[in-house]
Design a protein around this motif. Structure first.
Motif: not given
Length: 197
Positions: A140, A157, A160
């Motif tokens: 991502q 998500i 990250i």
């Protein structure tokens, strides 16, 4: 005659001074109740090393416990939601070999080191979620990212990471672009640690 008397008096006086000096010297060196530190403070003897100095000098590097290639690494994951503990056992990765407990605590500050011997290291970590969660590890915005296999509360998500994909070898980048399916937090954490070490 006066000179002879004066010389005799001086010799006798010198003998008395030497005798008194010898008496006190004998008493200092042969007094069993006097400690070595007291003798050293009299400046008549050299200072003796303290027991703690001797013990510190006797500690050898071999006595410091380090992870060896044969050390059994045990990872315990406690999942808060279902109060389940998963345990896995494996050989130490190459980057852990030779590390001390202190070095491991710095490197793995999210883990509690429960036991640390050359034979076995037990590391424990509390995890969010339940033990049967499925994830996909991918990319991502140019970074390694973790996605829920099925959206949770509308979010796809999970996180990250700080690991740029460009820092990884080409074959690993391709795996991430294809997406790596992972089941459970334990496997996810191990995979992410491989990418961040």
């Amino acid at each position: 005659m006066k000179r002879l008397a004066a010389a005799i008096i001086l010799v006798l006086l010198g003998a008395v001074v030497l005798g008194v000096g010898a008496y006190f010297s004998y008493g200092i060196f042969n007094n069993p109740s006097q400690k070595p530190e007291q003798l050293a403070n009299t400046a008549l003897l050299p200072e003796t090393p303290k027991d703690t100095d001797i013990e510190a000098n006797n500690i050898k590097e071999e006595e410091i416990v380090k992870i060896k290639p044969y050390t059994k690494m045990i990872y315990e994951y406690y999942y808060k939601d279902d109060r389940n503990t998963e345990r896995s056992e494996e050989d130490p990765p190459h980057f852990m070999i030779g590390k001390t407990k202190e070095e491991m605590e710095i490197t793995f500050d999210q883990w509690e080191i429960v036991k640390f011997t050359e034979e076995e290291v037990i590391m424990r970590r509390q995890m969010e979620g339940s033990s049967a969660q499925n994830y996909i590890v991918g990319v991502q915005d140019g970074y390694v990212a973790v996605f829920y296999n099925e959206a949770i509360d509308g979010a796809k998500i999970k996180e990250i990471t700080d690991t740029p994909v460009s820092a990884l070898p080409e074959d690993e980048r391709q795996k991430l672009l294809d997406g790596i399916s992972i089941s459970g937090e334990e496997a996810l954490m191990r995979l992410l640690e491989d990418y961040t070490s």
